[in-house]
Design an enzyme around this catalytic site. Structure first.
Site, PDB file in Angstrom:
ATOM      1  N   ASP A 105      -5.705   2.488  -3.402  1.00 55.94           N
ATOM      2  CA  ASP A 105      -6.934   2.396  -2.603  1.00 55.94           C
ATOM      3  C   ASP A 105      -7.137   3.605  -1.703  1.00 55.94           C
ATOM      4  O   ASP A 105      -8.134   3.695  -0.995  1.00 55.94           O
ATOM      5  CB  ASP A 105      -6.988   1.090  -1.800  1.00 55.94           C
ATOM      6  CG  ASP A 105      -5.925   0.987  -0.714  1.00 55.94           C
ATOM      7  OD1 ASP A 105      -5.052   1.876  -0.637  1.00 55.94           O
ATOM      8  OD2 ASP A 105      -5.961   0.009   0.063  1.00 55.94           O
ATOM      9  N   ASP A 123      -2.283   6.644  -3.521  1.00 55.00           N
ATOM     10  CA  ASP A 123      -1.147   5.968  -2.899  1.00 55.00           C
ATOM     11  C   ASP A 123      -0.671   4.845  -3.809  1.00 55.00           C
ATOM     12  O   ASP A 123      -1.190   4.654  -4.910  1.00 55.00           O
ATOM     13  CB  ASP A 123      -1.494   5.466  -1.490  1.00 55.00           C
ATOM     14  CG  ASP A 123      -2.448   4.277  -1.496  1.00 55.00           C
ATOM     15  OD1 ASP A 123      -3.155   4.098  -2.506  1.00 55.00           O
ATOM     16  OD2 ASP A 123      -2.488   3.541  -0.495  1.00 55.00           O
ATOM     17  N   SER A 132       0.811  -1.220   0.000  1.00 57.53           N
ATOM     18  CA  SER A 132       0.000   0.000   0.000  1.00 57.53           C
ATOM     19  C   SER A 132       0.845   1.270   0.000  1.00 57.53           C
ATOM     20  O   SER A 132       1.577   1.532  -0.936  1.00 57.53           O
ATOM     21  CB  SER A 132      -0.970  -0.038   1.184  1.00 57.53           C
ATOM     22  OG  SER A 132      -1.941   0.968   1.091  1.00 57.53           O
ATOM     23  N   ASP A 138      -0.907   1.674  -4.092  1.00 53.54           N
ATOM     24  CA  ASP A 138      -1.763   0.620  -4.648  1.00 53.54           C
ATOM     25  C   ASP A 138      -3.141   1.129  -5.040  1.00 53.54           C
ATOM     26  O   ASP A 138      -4.010   0.350  -5.413  1.00 53.54           O
ATOM     27  CB  ASP A 138      -1.872  -0.571  -3.689  1.00 53.54           C
ATOM     28  CG  ASP A 138      -2.748  -0.295  -2.479  1.00 53.54           C
ATOM     29  OD1 ASP A 138      -2.785   0.869  -2.036  1.00 53.54           O
ATOM     30  OD2 ASP A 138      -3.378  -1.235  -1.966  1.00 53.54           O
TER      31      ASP A 138
END
Length: 455
Positions: free
Chosen positions: A245, A241, A102, A243
Site C-alpha cells: 500500500d 512495502d 505493513s 503489503d
C-alpha cells in the site's frame, strides 16, 4: 465516540505472541467479526495476508473463528492489502480481512478490515466487534458452520485490475523498470503487472522466506533499489512495502522521489486534463513544498491528521480524489478505494509515456523544502503542545520564516515524545532554528515539571 480497547487507527497490530497477536485472541476476533457481520444470516469474508511466517498461524485462527460464527471464508493467500480491498468488492464479500503489519519487520503482525465496498470499516462496526469480544464464544450448530474455499486465481484477477487503471492503449515497452517488492505480498504480482504492459522489468525483493519481509529492502529502505537502478541503467525504480500500500520511486539519476512528489505528478496531470475533481489532500507532515506546488496550479490543498485513514476520510468528506502521505501512501479514489502502491506507480508511468518525459523532468515543478524533525523526550508532550509559552515560541519562529516555512508540534501517540518539525528554504538555518526551538521548549518543560505536584 466510545473508547477503543483493541482497535487502533488501522486495525490491530503488535508483536507476534505478545499483546493480542496470538492464536487464542485472533480466533475469538474471527468469531466476534463473524457474529457482528452475520447477525443471523449467511455471510462471506475474504482473507488475505502478506508473507510473514506468522500469517499461516493467524489465518488458521481467523478461519476457525469465522467458521464457528457461521461465516464462509474465501482464502486469497499472499495478496497486497489494496488487492484484498478490490477482491472484497468483486467477490461480493461482506468484509475483507488483511493479515499484515505493513512496513514493519517479520516479528510484528496485525489484522485490519475492509467493508463490503472496499473501504475501511465504520467506527460503529469496530465498536460492535469490541463489544462482542467481551462475550463468551459460542459455536453455531454444526449444520450452520462456515466453509472455507481457496481463490486460486486471486493474483491474476488483481493483476488485470491494476492494468485497467491506465488507458488501454498505454504501453510501457520503452521503459526499463526496477521493482523492489520488499519480499512481501507483491512479489508475484508487481513484476507481472509491469511486464505484461511491455516494460523491461528487473525485479528484486521477490524471494520471501517468511522472515525477510521489509528487511533492508522496499519503500522504507530504498538504497538497494537506488543502486540497482543506476547499475542496470533503468528509467525508474519502484519500491513497494511489505503489503503493497506504499510506494516510493527512484529516477534514472538515482534521486529518491517520495510520496509528496508522486502526489504532485499525479495531481498536476489530472488538473491539466481537467479530471482532478477538486483539490488535493496531504497530511500535517506533508512537505510545505507540496502545498506551494499544488496551490501554484490554482488547486486547493488541505491537510488531514497523519495516517492514510484520515486522508481517505477528508477526501470522501470533500468529494476529492487525490491525496496521500510523504511515506508513499497514495490514494487515487478515481481508481481505487484505498492506498495502492502498484496503481500509484502505474499512474506515474502512464504520465511518463504520454508526455515522453523522464521522471526527473516530472518532478522539476515541485521544490521540497529542507525539513528537520527532532524527537524531544518528555512526559508532558500534550501539555507542552498547548502551553502558551510554547505556542508563542512557535509563532515567533513562524514570523521569522516569513511565509517560506512551517513549524509543527506533534505529541507522539505511542512514546513519551514531542515531535518538533521545522521547514524552511535553507537547510542549515532550519536545523539551527529547530534546535533553538527545542532548547526553548526543554526549558519550559523543566519549569513545568518543577511546578507539578510530586506523586
Amino acid at each position: 465516540m466510545s473508547q477503543r480497547k483493541y482497535f487502533g487507527t488501522d486495525g490491530i497490530r503488535g508483536h507476534v505472541g505478545l499483546s493480542n497477536i496470538n492464536p487464542e485472541f485472533v480466533l475469538k476476533l474471527g468469531w466476534a467479526v463473524g457474529c457482528v457481520l452475520a447477525n443471523g444470516a449467511r455471510k462471506k469474508v475474504v482473507i488475505g495476508k502478506d508473507t510473514r511466517v506468522s500469517g499461516y498461524m493467524l489465518e488458521s485462527a481467523l478461519e476457525a473463528g469465522l467458521s464457528a460464527a457461521g461465516v464462509d471464508v474465501a482464502l486469497l493467500g499472499p495478496m497486497p492489502t489494496p488487492g484484498i480491498a478490490y477482491l472484497t468488492q468483486t467477490l461480493r464479500a461482506n468484509a475483507g480481512i488483511v493479515i499484515s503489519a505493513s512496513h514493519n519487520l517479520f516479528e510484528d503482525n496485525g489484522i485490519k478490515f475492509f467493508s463490503a465496498d472496499g473501504g475501511k470499516l465504520p467506527d460503529s462496526v469496530e465498536l460492535a466487534i469490541e463489544a462482542q469480544l467481551e462475550k463468551q464464544l459460542q459455536t453455531v450448530p454444526s449444520a450452520k458452520l462456515g466453509k472455507a474455499t481457496r481463490i486460486n486465481d486471486a493474483a491474476g484477477r488483481y493483476i488485470e485490475f491494476c492494468k485497467s487503471t491506465i488507458p488501454s492503449l498505454s504501453r510501457l515497452s520503452n521503459l526499463k523498470i526496477v521493482v523492489d517488492c520488499a519480499n512481501g505480498a507483491t512479489y508475484h504480482i508487481a513484476p507481472n503487472v509491469f511486464s505484461e504492459l511491455g516494460a523491461d522489468v528487473v525485479p528484486i525483493g521477490i524471494k520471501p522466506d517468511g522472515f525477510n519481509i521489509n528487511q533492508e529492502c522496499g519503500s522504507t529502505a530504498p538504497e538497494l533499489l537506488r543502486e540497482k537502478v543506476i547499475a542496470v541503467g533503468a528509467d525508474i525504480g519502484i519500491g513497494l512495502d511489505g503489503d503493497g500500500d506504499r510506494v516510493i520511486l527512484v529516477d534514472s539519476l538515482g534521486n529518491l522521489v517520495d510520496g509528496d512528489q508522486i502526489i504532485y505528478i499525479i495531481a498536476k496531470d489530472r488538473h491539466q486534463r481537467g479530471v482532478l475533481h477538486g483539490g488535493v489532500v496531504g497530511t500535517l507532515m506533508s512537505n510545505y513544498g507540496l502545498e506551494l506546488a499544488i496551490t501554484s496550479l490554482g488547486v486547493p490543498f488541505q491537510r488531514s491528521k497523519v495516517g492514510d485513514r484520515y486522508v481517505l476520510e477528508m477526501l470522501r468528506e470533500k468529494d476529492w480524489k487525490i491525496g496521500g502521505e510523504t511515506s508513499g501512501h497514495i490514494v487515487c479514489l478515481d481508481k481505487t478505494t484505498t492506498g495502492d502502491g502498484i496503481v500509484a506507480a502505474l499512474q506515474v508511468l502512464s504520465i511518463m509515456v504520454k508526455q515522453n518525459k523522464a521522471l526527473h523532468e516530472l518532478t522539476a515543478g515541485i521544490q521540497l523544502l529542507p525539513q528537520t524533525l527532532v524527537n524531544l523526550k518528555t512526559n508532558n508532550a500534550a501539555l507542552l503542545a498547548s502551553n502558551p509559552d510554547v505556542i508563542q515560541a512557535v509563532k515567533n519562529l513562524e514570523k521569522h520564516l516569513n511565509g517560506e516555512g512551517r513549524v509543527l508540534l506533534r505529541p507522539s501517540g505511542t512514546e513519551p515524545l514531542l515531535r518538533v518539525m521545522v521547514e524552511g528554504a535553507n537547510a542549515s538555518i532550519v536545523k539551527q532554528q529547530a534546535q533553538m526551538l527545542c532548547d526553548d521548549i526543554s526549558q519550559i518543560d523543566k519549569k513545568m515539571t518543577e511546578s507539578l505536584p510530586s506523586t
